[in-house]
Motif scaffolding. Structure first.
Motif, PDB file in Angstrom:
ATOM      1  N   ALA A 267       0.832  -1.196   0.000  1.00 29.49           N
ATOM      2  CA  ALA A 267       0.000   0.000   0.000  1.00 29.49           C
ATOM      3  C   ALA A 267       0.871   1.252   0.000  1.00 29.49           C
ATOM      4  O   ALA A 267       1.888   1.306   0.658  1.00 29.49           O
ATOM      5  CB  ALA A 267      -0.903   0.000   1.231  1.00 29.49           C
ATOM      6  N   LEU A 268       0.446   2.241  -0.763  1.00 26.50           N
ATOM      7  CA  LEU A 268       1.159   3.516  -0.824  1.00 26.50           C
ATOM      8  C   LEU A 268       0.243   4.615  -0.326  1.00 26.50           C
ATOM      9  O   LEU A 268      -0.949   4.588  -0.569  1.00 26.50           O
ATOM     10  CB  LEU A 268       1.523   3.850  -2.274  1.00 26.50           C
ATOM     11  CG  LEU A 268       2.402   2.880  -3.024  1.00 26.50           C
ATOM     12  CD1 LEU A 268       2.532   3.342  -4.468  1.00 26.50           C
ATOM     13  CD2 LEU A 268       3.770   2.798  -2.391  1.00 26.50           C
ATOM     14  N   THR A 269       0.774   5.587   0.375  1.00 31.19           N
ATOM     15  CA  THR A 269       0.023   6.784   0.726  1.00 31.19           C
ATOM     16  C   THR A 269       0.841   7.969   0.244  1.00 31.19           C
ATOM     17  O   THR A 269       1.933   8.208   0.728  1.00 31.19           O
ATOM     18  CB  THR A 269      -0.217   6.864   2.249  1.00 31.19           C
ATOM     19  OG1 THR A 269      -0.878   5.677   2.654  1.00 31.19           O
ATOM     20  CG2 THR A 269      -1.073   8.062   2.597  1.00 31.19           C
ATOM     21  N   LEU A 270       0.307   8.681  -0.723  1.00 34.89           N
ATOM     22  CA  LEU A 270       1.008   9.808  -1.339  1.00 34.89           C
ATOM     23  C   LEU A 270       0.110  11.032  -1.324  1.00 34.89           C
ATOM     24  O   LEU A 270      -1.083  10.939  -1.094  1.00 34.89           O
ATOM     25  CB  LEU A 270       1.358   9.459  -2.791  1.00 34.89           C
ATOM     26  CG  LEU A 270       2.139   8.164  -3.020  1.00 34.89           C
ATOM     27  CD1 LEU A 270       2.139   7.817  -4.488  1.00 34.89           C
ATOM     28  CD2 LEU A 270       3.545   8.305  -2.508  1.00 34.89           C
ATOM     29  N   SER A 271       0.669  12.181  -1.612  1.00 36.49           N
ATOM     30  CA  SER A 271      -0.155  13.380  -1.726  1.00 36.49           C
ATOM     31  C   SER A 271      -0.939  13.323  -3.038  1.00 36.49           C
ATOM     32  O   SER A 271      -0.590  12.563  -3.943  1.00 36.49           O
ATOM     33  CB  SER A 271       0.725  14.630  -1.692  1.00 36.49           C
ATOM     34  OG  SER A 271       1.389  14.772  -2.928  1.00 36.49           O
ATOM     35  N   LYS A 272      -1.965  14.146  -3.138  1.00 35.14           N
ATOM     36  CA  LYS A 272      -2.824  14.172  -4.324  1.00 35.14           C
ATOM     37  C   LYS A 272      -2.008  14.355  -5.606  1.00 35.14           C
ATOM     38  O   LYS A 272      -2.293  13.754  -6.621  1.00 35.14           O
ATOM     39  CB  LYS A 272      -3.844  15.297  -4.174  1.00 35.14           C
ATOM     40  CG  LYS A 272      -4.767  15.472  -5.341  1.00 35.14           C
ATOM     41  CD  LYS A 272      -5.788  16.552  -5.051  1.00 35.14           C
ATOM     42  CE  LYS A 272      -6.695  16.793  -6.233  1.00 35.14           C
ATOM     43  NZ  LYS A 272      -7.745  17.740  -5.961  1.00 35.14           N
ATOM     44  N   HIS A 273      -0.956  15.152  -5.527  1.00 32.07           N
ATOM     45  CA  HIS A 273      -0.172  15.452  -6.725  1.00 32.07           C
ATOM     46  C   HIS A 273       0.803  14.323  -7.078  1.00 32.07           C
ATOM     47  O   HIS A 273       1.244  14.224  -8.209  1.00 32.07           O
ATOM     48  CB  HIS A 273       0.572  16.773  -6.542  1.00 32.07           C
ATOM     49  CG  HIS A 273      -0.360  17.903  -6.256  1.00 32.07           C
ATOM     50  ND1 HIS A 273      -1.229  18.414  -7.193  1.00 32.07           N
ATOM     51  CD2 HIS A 273      -0.594  18.607  -5.117  1.00 32.07           C
ATOM     52  CE1 HIS A 273      -1.946  19.390  -6.653  1.00 32.07           C
ATOM     53  NE2 HIS A 273      -1.582  19.518  -5.400  1.00 32.07           N
ATOM     54  N   ASP A 274       1.146  13.480  -6.096  1.00 28.42           N
ATOM     55  CA  ASP A 274       2.091  12.394  -6.340  1.00 28.42           C
ATOM     56  C   ASP A 274       1.420  11.109  -6.809  1.00 28.42           C
ATOM     57  O   ASP A 274       2.071  10.248  -7.358  1.00 28.42           O
ATOM     58  CB  ASP A 274       2.878  12.074  -5.058  1.00 28.42           C
ATOM     59  CG  ASP A 274       3.773  13.220  -4.643  1.00 28.42           C
ATOM     60  OD1 ASP A 274       4.182  13.991  -5.528  1.00 28.42           O
ATOM     61  OD2 ASP A 274       4.049  13.341  -3.437  1.00 28.42           O
ATOM     62  N   MET A 275       0.126  10.968  -6.549  1.00 27.06           N
ATOM     63  CA  MET A 275      -0.558   9.712  -6.849  1.00 27.06           C
ATOM     64  C   MET A 275      -0.778   9.570  -8.343  1.00 27.06           C
ATOM     65  O   MET A 275      -1.405  10.412  -8.963  1.00 27.06           O
ATOM     66  CB  MET A 275      -1.884   9.647  -6.109  1.00 27.06           C
ATOM     67  CG  MET A 275      -1.720   9.437  -4.641  1.00 27.06           C
ATOM     68  SD  MET A 275      -3.287   8.967  -3.952  1.00 27.06           S
ATOM     69  CE  MET A 275      -3.102   9.602  -2.311  1.00 27.06           C
ATOM     70  N   LYS A 276      -0.251   8.506  -8.868  1.00 30.10           N
ATOM     71  CA  LYS A 276      -0.435   8.218 -10.284  1.00 30.10           C
ATOM     72  C   LYS A 276      -0.818   6.760 -10.433  1.00 30.10           C
ATOM     73  O   LYS A 276       0.019   5.904 -10.724  1.00 30.10           O
ATOM     74  CB  LYS A 276       0.851   8.523 -11.045  1.00 30.10           C
ATOM     75  CG  LYS A 276       1.169  10.000 -11.048  1.00 30.10           C
ATOM     76  CD  LYS A 276       2.325  10.324 -11.969  1.00 30.10           C
ATOM     77  CE  LYS A 276       2.459  11.808 -12.090  1.00 30.10           C
ATOM     78  NZ  LYS A 276       3.458  12.425 -11.308  1.00 30.10           N
ATOM     79  N   PRO A 277      -2.111   6.462 -10.203  1.00 34.43           N
ATOM     80  CA  PRO A 277      -2.520   5.065 -10.335  1.00 34.43           C
ATOM     81  C   PRO A 277      -2.364   4.594 -11.774  1.00 34.43           C
ATOM     82  O   PRO A 277      -2.449   5.380 -12.722  1.00 34.43           O
ATOM     83  CB  PRO A 277      -3.976   5.072  -9.895  1.00 34.43           C
ATOM     84  CG  PRO A 277      -4.424   6.483  -9.997  1.00 34.43           C
ATOM     85  CD  PRO A 277      -3.209   7.344  -9.865  1.00 34.43           C
ATOM     86  N   GLN A 278      -2.124   3.313 -11.903  1.00 33.06           N
ATOM     87  CA  GLN A 278      -2.025   2.673 -13.209  1.00 33.06           C
ATOM     88  C   GLN A 278      -3.310   1.889 -13.456  1.00 33.06           C
ATOM     89  O   GLN A 278      -3.945   1.423 -12.508  1.00 33.06           O
ATOM     90  CB  GLN A 278      -0.827   1.719 -13.241  1.00 33.06           C
ATOM     91  CG  GLN A 278       0.513   2.407 -13.011  1.00 33.06           C
ATOM     92  CD  GLN A 278       0.782   3.471 -14.065  1.00 33.06           C
ATOM     93  OE1 GLN A 278       0.715   3.218 -15.258  1.00 33.06           O
ATOM     94  NE2 GLN A 278       1.068   4.687 -13.602  1.00 33.06           N
ATOM     95  N   PRO A 279      -3.707   1.717 -14.708  1.00 31.64           N
ATOM     96  CA  PRO A 279      -4.908   0.932 -14.985  1.00 31.64           C
ATOM     97  C   PRO A 279      -4.826  -0.445 -14.298  1.00 31.64           C
ATOM     98  O   PRO A 279      -3.802  -1.106 -14.341  1.00 31.64           O
ATOM     99  CB  PRO A 279      -4.907   0.803 -16.509  1.00 31.64           C
ATOM    100  CG  PRO A 279      -4.209   2.060 -16.963  1.00 31.64           C
ATOM    101  CD  PRO A 279      -3.116   2.270 -15.939  1.00 31.64           C
ATOM    102  N   GLY A 280      -5.928  -0.796 -13.637  1.00 31.16           N
ATOM    103  CA  GLY A 280      -6.003  -2.062 -12.911  1.00 31.16           C
ATOM    104  C   GLY A 280      -5.689  -1.924 -11.435  1.00 31.16           C
ATOM    105  O   GLY A 280      -5.951  -2.844 -10.659  1.00 31.16           O
ATOM    106  N   ASP A 281      -5.131  -0.775 -11.006  1.00 32.86           N
ATOM    107  CA  ASP A 281      -4.841  -0.562  -9.589  1.00 32.86           C
ATOM    108  C   ASP A 281      -6.129  -0.458  -8.788  1.00 32.86           C
ATOM    109  O   ASP A 281      -7.141   0.085  -9.266  1.00 32.86           O
ATOM    110  CB  ASP A 281      -4.059   0.739  -9.365  1.00 32.86           C
ATOM    111  CG  ASP A 281      -2.575   0.611  -9.653  1.00 32.86           C
ATOM    112  OD1 ASP A 281      -2.065  -0.520  -9.733  1.00 32.86           O
ATOM    113  OD2 ASP A 281      -1.917   1.669  -9.792  1.00 32.86           O
TER     114      ASP A 281
END
Length: 173
Positions: A2-16
């Motif tokens: 699990a990752l917890t990032l700021s709104k600007h850092d989050m870059k989900p990939q398709p299927g996440d």
């Protein structure tokens, strides 16, 4: 993991899998790309309100919705959470996306214990309908139930030990 990032850092990939923190529980969605997620939600839910309404646990049916990630998350905290990757092999991304898109608009049975949004998301990613929230809640309930039984056992034991002695004292006087 699990990752917890700021709104600007989050870059989900398709299927996440996306886990959204909504007070006492989490809502789950599958990221399908281009800023969109697919998730299982009660029919009464309005876009952006999330699954925070009481109806989310009282309904027997839910709708598969496609929404923009930021609209669905609103102001809630969220993270990418593919932690079951350690337990199960994720299905191929094209299969996850094809099935997620095919389900949009469909009404599905909903049960908080056997078919909730986390079951739905895990079924898409892993082919396994699993909810760790439900399992954890069951473990907590089992421990609480055991504590209640043990507590009642102590009360009964104390009653037998101390209650009986008063009765015996009355009979001997």
């Amino acid at each position: 993991m699990a990752l917890t990032l700021s709104k600007h850092d989050m870059k989900p990939q398709p299927g996440d899998l996306i886990e959204i923190f909504r007070g006492p529980y989490q809502h789950w969605a599958v990221y399908i790309g281009d800023g969109y997620v697919v998730h299982l939600a009660p029919p009464s839910e309005v876009a952006g309100a999330g699954a925070s309404s009481v109806m989310s646990v009282l309904t027997e049916k839910a709708i598969v919705k496609k929404e923009e990630l930021w609209d669905m998350v609103g102001t809630d905290q969220w993270k990418i959470n593919n932690s079951l990757d350690e337990k199960y092999e994720p299905r191929p991304v094209h299969v996850i996306l094809r099935e997620a898109r095919a389900l949009v608009g469909k009404e599905l049975p909903y049960c908080i214990f056997r078919g909730n949004c986390e079951h739905f998301a895990n079924e898409l990613r892993y082919g396994k309908a699993e909810s760790r929230q439900v399992r954890k809640a069951g473990e907590v309930a089992m421990v609480a139930g055991l504590a209640t039984v043990v507590g009642l056992g102590f009360v009964a034991l104390a009653g037998a030990l101390f209650g009986g002695s008063k009765k015996e004292n009355k009979n001997t006087q």
